[in-house]
Scaffold this motif. Sequence first.
Motif, PDB file in Angstrom:
ATOM      1  N   LEU A   1      51.964  49.408  17.388  1.00  0.00           N
ATOM      2  CA  LEU A   1      50.668  49.990  17.738  1.00  0.00           C
ATOM      3  C   LEU A   1      50.674  50.496  19.177  1.00  0.00           C
ATOM      4  O   LEU A   1      50.519  51.693  19.420  1.00  0.00           O
ATOM      5  CB  LEU A   1      49.554  48.955  17.527  1.00  0.00           C
ATOM      6  CG  LEU A   1      49.394  48.446  16.092  1.00  0.00           C
ATOM      7  CD1 LEU A   1      48.384  47.308  16.023  1.00  0.00           C
ATOM      8  CD2 LEU A   1      48.987  49.591  15.168  1.00  0.00           C
ATOM      9  N   ASP A   2      50.842  49.609  20.133  1.00  0.00           N
ATOM     10  CA  ASP A   2      50.814  49.990  21.554  1.00  0.00           C
ATOM     11  C   ASP A   2      52.109  50.651  22.003  1.00  0.00           C
ATOM     12  O   ASP A   2      52.102  51.496  22.893  1.00  0.00           O
ATOM     13  CB  ASP A   2      50.544  48.761  22.431  1.00  0.00           C
ATOM     14  CG  ASP A   2      49.231  48.078  22.083  1.00  0.00           C
ATOM     15  OD1 ASP A   2      48.287  48.786  21.673  1.00  0.00           O
ATOM     16  OD2 ASP A   2      49.154  46.848  22.193  1.00  0.00           O
ATOM     17  N   GLY A   3      53.216  50.251  21.394  1.00  0.00           N
ATOM     18  CA  GLY A   3      54.516  50.770  21.808  1.00  0.00           C
ATOM     19  C   GLY A   3      54.997  51.968  21.013  1.00  0.00           C
ATOM     20  O   GLY A   3      56.040  52.543  21.336  1.00  0.00           O
ATOM     21  N   ALA A   4      54.278  52.353  19.985  1.00  0.00           N
ATOM     22  CA  ALA A   4      54.598  53.526  19.161  1.00  0.00           C
ATOM     23  C   ALA A   4      56.015  53.485  18.568  1.00  0.00           C
ATOM     24  O   ALA A   4      56.608  54.519  18.292  1.00  0.00           O
ATOM     25  CB  ALA A   4      54.382  54.822  19.938  1.00  0.00           C
ATOM     26  N   VAL A   5      56.549  52.278  18.379  1.00  0.00           N
ATOM     27  CA  VAL A   5      57.815  52.161  17.672  1.00  0.00           C
ATOM     28  C   VAL A   5      57.515  52.548  16.218  1.00  0.00           C
ATOM     29  O   VAL A   5      56.514  52.095  15.661  1.00  0.00           O
ATOM     30  CB  VAL A   5      58.376  50.718  17.751  1.00  0.00           C
ATOM     31  CG1 VAL A   5      59.600  50.552  16.881  1.00  0.00           C
ATOM     32  CG2 VAL A   5      58.665  50.348  19.195  1.00  0.00           C
TER      33      VAL A   5
ATOM     34  N   GLU B   1      54.358  58.459  27.144  1.00  0.00           N
ATOM     35  CA  GLU B   1      54.925  57.660  28.233  1.00  0.00           C
ATOM     36  C   GLU B   1      54.333  56.252  28.274  1.00  0.00           C
ATOM     37  O   GLU B   1      55.043  55.290  28.554  1.00  0.00           O
ATOM     38  CB  GLU B   1      54.711  58.378  29.575  1.00  0.00           C
ATOM     39  CG  GLU B   1      55.510  57.790  30.701  1.00  0.00           C
ATOM     40  CD  GLU B   1      57.014  57.739  30.423  1.00  0.00           C
ATOM     41  OE1 GLU B   1      57.629  56.696  30.747  1.00  0.00           O
ATOM     42  OE2 GLU B   1      57.571  58.702  29.881  1.00  0.00           O
ATOM     43  N   GLN B   2      53.023  56.129  27.976  1.00  0.00           N
ATOM     44  CA  GLN B   2      52.411  54.793  28.010  1.00  0.00           C
ATOM     45  C   GLN B   2      52.986  53.890  26.926  1.00  0.00           C
ATOM     46  O   GLN B   2      53.048  52.668  27.100  1.00  0.00           O
ATOM     47  CB  GLN B   2      50.878  54.854  27.944  1.00  0.00           C
ATOM     48  CG  GLN B   2      50.302  55.330  26.633  1.00  0.00           C
ATOM     49  CD  GLN B   2      50.078  56.827  26.575  1.00  0.00           C
ATOM     50  OE1 GLN B   2      50.659  57.599  27.327  1.00  0.00           O
ATOM     51  NE2 GLN B   2      49.216  57.258  25.667  1.00  0.00           N
ATOM     52  N   ALA B   3      53.424  54.452  25.815  1.00  0.00           N
ATOM     53  CA  ALA B   3      54.044  53.647  24.761  1.00  0.00           C
ATOM     54  C   ALA B   3      55.399  53.117  25.233  1.00  0.00           C
ATOM     55  O   ALA B   3      55.705  51.931  25.067  1.00  0.00           O
ATOM     56  CB  ALA B   3      54.204  54.472  23.485  1.00  0.00           C
ATOM     57  N   VAL B   4      56.202  53.992  25.830  1.00  0.00           N
ATOM     58  CA  VAL B   4      57.501  53.563  26.360  1.00  0.00           C
ATOM     59  C   VAL B   4      57.282  52.511  27.439  1.00  0.00           C
ATOM     60  O   VAL B   4      57.984  51.499  27.488  1.00  0.00           O
ATOM     61  CB  VAL B   4      58.308  54.760  26.905  1.00  0.00           C
ATOM     62  CG1 VAL B   4      59.624  54.291  27.519  1.00  0.00           C
ATOM     63  CG2 VAL B   4      58.561  55.791  25.811  1.00  0.00           C
ATOM     64  N   ALA B   5      56.290  52.732  28.302  1.00  0.00           N
ATOM     65  CA  ALA B   5      55.997  51.779  29.368  1.00  0.00           C
ATOM     66  C   ALA B   5      55.581  50.424  28.801  1.00  0.00           C
ATOM     67  O   ALA B   5      55.943  49.375  29.342  1.00  0.00           O
ATOM     68  CB  ALA B   5      54.904  52.332  30.284  1.00  0.00           C
TER      69      ALA B   5
END
Length: 174
Positions: A39-43, A143-147
């Motif tokens: 969800l937050d990390g977009a994996v 970028e926020q997902a990767v972060a």
Amino acid sequence: MPNAPSFLQRLLGRSDPREGLAPLYRAIVDEGRRPHWYLDGAVPDTIDGRFDMIVAILAQVLIRLEQQGAAQDSAWLTELFVDDMDGQLRQEGIGDVVVGKHVGRMMSALGGRISAYRAALTGGADLGEALRRNLYRGAAVPEQAVAHVEGALRERWVRLGCLSRDALLAGDIG
């Protein structure tokens, strides 16, 4: 049945030494399935995405075991991973003829990712770049997902550094 003890082990009363690493392996898989990565990390919430996330966490644990001089534990943990992936492939309907090739590619991926994540976690390489290449497989990701993923993995890495071998083997991955 790759996890079944051999005839000699049963006859002599010896158990599979990998059984002691089962709590650690379960903790790795459970962590890799936590929703925040997807969800937050977009994996990608796909078979490949879940494999990649589990491998990212497994790589951290294997690197930590390596630092602790626990080569045999690391080998047994890797064998548990191989057995699990073999079973998962068979469950997905992959036939006996090609399972070995798939497992071989998975092991190659694990080896490459251990190197990439080791370089990022202990050698100053860019973890975000390693994640974009290995976890996201080059797909465009916010970028926020990767972060988010990078931050969570770095936090886990710090916590892993505080754990003893016994705590790890008991399934504590921070």
